[in-house]
Design a protein around this motif. Structure first.
Motif, PDB file in Angstrom:
ATOM      1  N   VAL A 199      45.694  31.677  45.651  1.00 53.68           N
ATOM      2  CA  VAL A 199      45.088  32.038  44.645  1.00 53.68           C
ATOM      3  C   VAL A 199      43.821  31.417  44.465  1.00 53.68           C
ATOM      4  CG1 VAL A 199      45.180  32.752  42.273  1.00 53.68           C
ATOM      5  CG2 VAL A 199      47.141  33.156  43.799  1.00 53.68           C
ATOM      6  N   ASN A 242      39.327  31.677  43.059  1.00 49.56           N
ATOM      7  CA  ASN A 242      38.421  32.521  42.261  1.00 49.56           C
ATOM      8  C   ASN A 242      38.238  33.802  43.011  1.00 49.56           C
ATOM      9  OD1 ASN A 242      37.757  29.358  42.243  1.00 49.56           O
ATOM     10  ND2 ASN A 242      36.694  30.387  40.344  1.00 49.56           N
ATOM     11  N   THR A 276      40.381  35.564  44.529  1.00 43.19           N
ATOM     12  CA  THR A 276      41.447  36.245  44.361  1.00 43.19           C
ATOM     13  C   THR A 276      41.225  37.208  42.845  1.00 43.19           C
ATOM     14  OG1 THR A 276      42.948  34.850  45.413  1.00 43.19           O
ATOM     15  CG2 THR A 276      43.985  36.304  44.027  1.00 43.19           C
ATOM     16  N   LEU A 277      40.664  36.367  41.927  1.00 44.33           N
ATOM     17  CA  LEU A 277      40.635  36.946  40.461  1.00 44.33           C
ATOM     18  C   LEU A 277      39.385  37.618  40.357  1.00 44.33           C
ATOM     19  CD1 LEU A 277      41.898  33.670  38.910  1.00 44.33           C
ATOM     20  CD2 LEU A 277      43.287  35.774  39.610  1.00 44.33           C
ATOM     21  N   LYS A 307      38.467  40.781  37.998  1.00 45.58           N
ATOM     22  CA  LYS A 307      39.619  41.101  37.284  1.00 45.58           C
ATOM     23  C   LYS A 307      39.392  40.227  35.851  1.00 45.58           C
ATOM     24  CE  LYS A 307      42.061  43.167  40.382  1.00 45.58           C
ATOM     25  NZ  LYS A 307      42.070  44.742  40.352  1.00 45.58           N
ATOM     26  N   TYR A 310      41.394  38.062  33.198  1.00 43.29           N
ATOM     27  CA  TYR A 310      42.592  37.483  33.535  1.00 43.29           C
ATOM     28  C   TYR A 310      42.902  36.527  32.111  1.00 43.29           C
ATOM     29  CZ  TYR A 310      40.626  33.390  35.749  1.00 43.29           C
ATOM     30  OH  TYR A 310      39.721  32.161  36.069  1.00 43.29           O
ATOM     31  N   LEU A 320      45.435  40.233  35.047  1.00 40.13           N
ATOM     32  CA  LEU A 320      46.090  39.457  35.618  1.00 40.13           C
ATOM     33  C   LEU A 320      46.382  38.324  34.629  1.00 40.13           C
ATOM     34  CD1 LEU A 320      44.478  39.179  39.257  1.00 40.13           C
ATOM     35  CD2 LEU A 320      46.453  40.593  38.642  1.00 40.13           C
ATOM     36  N   VAL A 343      47.521  34.260  34.741  1.00 44.04           N
ATOM     37  CA  VAL A 343      47.488  32.781  35.557  1.00 44.04           C
ATOM     38  C   VAL A 343      48.051  31.751  34.827  1.00 44.04           C
ATOM     39  CG1 VAL A 343      45.990  31.363  36.854  1.00 44.04           C
ATOM     40  CG2 VAL A 343      45.576  33.683  36.825  1.00 44.04           C
ATOM     41  N   GLN A 370      34.156  35.689  35.593  1.00 38.03           N
ATOM     42  CA  GLN A 370      34.765  34.412  35.502  1.00 38.03           C
ATOM     43  C   GLN A 370      34.045  33.599  34.352  1.00 38.03           C
ATOM     44  OE1 GLN A 370      35.826  32.670  39.444  1.00 38.03           O
ATOM     45  NE2 GLN A 370      37.205  34.665  39.733  1.00 38.03           N
TER      46      GLN A 370
END
Length: 191
Positions: A46, A48, A50-51, A54, A56, A90, A92, A164
């Motif tokens: 997993v 950055n 991957t996310l 999204k 999260y 998501l 984490v 992010q």
């Protein structure tokens, strides 16, 4: 006294930097989560990427924590339950104690919660890497022999947008603050 947020837009947290574009224009660039690559409870990488794209919610926990983590996990599960069918959200959770929270332990914990492992990632990596990453989220996580369980850490939940950027910090032990997080996720999903 906390002030209530009336605006339909969440703030960007962290210090922005200035970037000079190709045409010489100075542009403000919002702070972003540092690059990382860790393994989840299924030994999948997993990062950055991957996310990316999204929304999260992130936190830093350890499963042998005798103080705030059990309450944080209950509250995170509540947020998960509210958004478990929303594909753009998501979760984490980074373990700050990889010596005890091994991948099999994280997998067993994830399964005990009954959560989708592709929706809620329990992340594992070298302790120093995780603790440094916590600083990149403006959270604390470090070994402290005098702390209950041997670690001192922040109890915050962080709301991260699809680019992010940190858009909110919430007390993961306070149900009212977690209710605010649940509402703020809706604001980010409207974008």
């Amino acid at each position: 006294m906390a002030c209530s947020q009336k605006a339909e837009q969440l703030p960007y947290l962290g210090h922005p930097t200035e970037e000079v574009t190709a045409d010489g224009t100075v542009k403000e660039k919002q702070y972003q989560i540092p690059a990382f690559s860790l393994l989840n409870q299924d030994s999948l990488v997993v990062s950055n990427q991957t996310l990316a794209g999204k929304v999260y919610v992130a936190d830093f926990i350890f499963l042998q924590c005798p103080t705030i983590c059990p309450k944080m996990n209950v509250e995170m599960k509540r947020v998960y339950d509210a958004y478990q069918t929303e594909e753009d959200v998501l979760f984490v959770s980074h373990t700050i104690d990889p010596k005890h929270d091994t991948i099999p332990v994280l997998k067993a914990y994830s399964e005990s919660l009954g959560v989708d492992p592709l929706k809620w990632h329990f992340l594992y990596g070298k302790e120093q890497v995780i603790h440094q990453l916590a600083q990149g989220y403006f959270m604390q996580a470090y070994q402290e022999t005098n702390a209950p369980g041997g670690y001192a850490h922040s109890g915050g939940f962080l709301l991260i947008d699809g680019q992010q950027h940190i858009r909110g910090v919430y007390d993961g032990t306070n149900s009212a603050d977690v209710d605010r997080l649940i509402q703020d996720i809706k604001l980010l999903l409207k974008k």
